[in-house]
Motif scaffolding. Structure first.
Motif, PDB file in Angstrom:
ATOM      1  N   PHE A  14       0.704  -1.205   0.026  1.00 12.27           N
ATOM      2  CA  PHE A  14      -0.005   0.055  -0.081  1.00 12.27           C
ATOM      3  C   PHE A  14       0.907   1.119   0.008  1.00 12.27           C
ATOM      4  O   PHE A  14       0.441   2.178  -0.534  1.00 12.27           O
ATOM      5  CB  PHE A  14      -0.815   0.003   1.042  1.00 12.27           C
ATOM      6  N   ARG A  15       2.109   1.045   0.704  1.00 14.71           N
ATOM      7  CA  ARG A  15       2.781   2.514   0.707  1.00 14.71           C
ATOM      8  C   ARG A  15       3.445   2.774  -0.601  1.00 14.71           C
ATOM      9  O   ARG A  15       3.492   4.029  -0.889  1.00 14.71           O
ATOM     10  CB  ARG A  15       4.147   2.144   1.764  1.00 14.71           C
ATOM     11  N   ILE A  41      -7.218  -6.926   5.806  1.00 17.48           N
ATOM     12  CA  ILE A  41      -7.421  -5.532   5.779  1.00 17.48           C
ATOM     13  C   ILE A  41      -8.383  -5.002   7.166  1.00 17.48           C
ATOM     14  O   ILE A  41      -7.994  -4.313   7.638  1.00 17.48           O
ATOM     15  CB  ILE A  41      -8.026  -5.160   4.676  1.00 17.48           C
ATOM     16  N   ALA A  42      -9.159  -6.025   7.413  1.00 16.21           N
ATOM     17  CA  ALA A  42     -10.083  -5.757   8.786  1.00 16.21           C
ATOM     18  C   ALA A  42      -9.075  -5.591   9.932  1.00 16.21           C
ATOM     19  O   ALA A  42      -9.083  -4.716  10.706  1.00 16.21           O
ATOM     20  CB  ALA A  42     -11.072  -6.642   8.940  1.00 16.21           C
ATOM     21  N   ILE A  51      -6.066   2.523   6.188  1.00 14.56           N
ATOM     22  CA  ILE A  51      -6.685   1.780   5.031  1.00 14.56           C
ATOM     23  C   ILE A  51      -7.984   2.279   4.943  1.00 14.56           C
ATOM     24  O   ILE A  51      -8.898   1.722   5.689  1.00 14.56           O
ATOM     25  CB  ILE A  51      -6.078   0.548   5.044  1.00 14.56           C
ATOM     26  N   GLU A  52      -8.345   2.698   3.692  1.00 11.28           N
ATOM     27  CA  GLU A  52      -9.655   3.170   3.435  1.00 11.28           C
ATOM     28  C   GLU A  52     -10.059   2.535   2.016  1.00 11.28           C
ATOM     29  O   GLU A  52      -9.358   2.018   1.238  1.00 11.28           O
ATOM     30  CB  GLU A  52      -9.951   4.528   3.371  1.00 11.28           C
ATOM     31  N   MET A  61      -4.119   3.345   1.327  1.00  9.98           N
ATOM     32  CA  MET A  61      -3.831   3.908   2.525  1.00  9.98           C
ATOM     33  C   MET A  61      -3.446   5.422   2.538  1.00  9.98           C
ATOM     34  O   MET A  61      -2.557   5.607   1.679  1.00  9.98           O
ATOM     35  CB  MET A  61      -2.605   2.913   2.902  1.00  9.98           C
ATOM     36  N   ARG A  62      -3.843   6.055   3.545  1.00 11.17           N
ATOM     37  CA  ARG A  62      -3.579   7.340   3.564  1.00 11.17           C
ATOM     38  C   ARG A  62      -2.156   7.893   3.694  1.00 11.17           C
ATOM     39  O   ARG A  62      -1.329   7.017   4.122  1.00 11.17           O
ATOM     40  CB  ARG A  62      -4.216   8.095   4.787  1.00 11.17           C
TER      41      ARG A  62
END
Length: 236
Positions: A14-15, A41-42, A51-52, A61-62
């Protein structure tokens, strides 16, 4: 891959991503089911990892989220880099890929060090297309204490089929050896991995006996002497 390693790898993916990642694509990269991805993910979200997203759309991921820095000084990091580079000399493709993943993580936290170079010359690579047995499979059999059936060629080229109880992997400078209890010879033997032409699990195990065999082995051998002699001569 263990769950903790998988969660760490998920964060790294994600990064590095510049767009939303679908659960299906993440599952393919991690070699797990989509359901496992949803659970992971949960779990990460429950640990407040930012993570959205939603199933079927994708996840992001923000920006700004990072892992704690590695607490190593400069020389320790350089030692890690050299050690990881030298894994390529083992001929173990799975370990080499793992080393590359670790190196990427180190580079994300420290400036790359392309001035550190290690020769890749070493043991033959365990390329399945060349008929070589995967060293990762042999390492797994040692960890899980599983009996293997191998087709082995000695130094003269004579081939035998043996059931063995693998107990250790020895990485020599130009060969990798598998130490094992050989049921054919009823004793401890050493097998060059590049002479193992076929290998399969028999379904039998020797759970709880690995440490006993290694103790017996240590009473009969020295690692450095065995590595040198067996790498040149092979087993019988």
């Amino acid at each position: 891959m263990k769950k903790t390693n998988r969660l760490f790898e998920t964060i790294q993916i994600f990064r590095a991503a510049d767009r939303p990642i679908r659960a299906e694509d993440l599952a393919a990269r991690l070699e797990v089911s989509v359901r496992t991805v949803y659970r992971d993910i949960a779990a990460l979200q429950a640990m407040r990892t930012p993570i959205e997203g939603e199933p079927g759309i994708g996840y992001v991921m923000r920006r700004g989220y990072d892992l704690p820095p590695l607490n190593f000084d400069e020389e320790e990091v350089e030692a890690l880099r050299v050690g990881l580079c030298m894994l390529s000399r083992s001929g173990d493709r799975a370990l080499r890929r793992a080393a590359e993943r670790i190196s990427t993580k180190i580079d994300a936290l420290h400036a790359p060090a392309d001035w550190i170079q290690v020769s890749r010359w070493g043991a033959p690579e365990d390329d399945p297309e060349l008929g070589c047995v995967s060293k990762a499979m042999l390492r797994a059999a040692v960890r899980e204490e599983r009996v293997l059936r191998i087709d082995y060629a000695d130094a003269t080229g004579a081939r035998t089929t043996r059931d063995i109880r693998p107990i250790a992997v020895i990485y020599h400078v130009d060969a990798v050896l598998l130490a094992a209890w050989c049921e054919l010879r009823n004793g401890l033997r050493h097998f060059r991995t590049d002479r193992i032409h076929a290998c399969e699990a028999t379904g039998a195990t020797f759970r709880g006996q690995g440490a006993v065999f290694r103790q017996l082995w240590s009473e009969q051998n020295r690692w450095d002497v065995v590595s040198d002699m067996a790498a040149r001569a092979g087993t019988s």
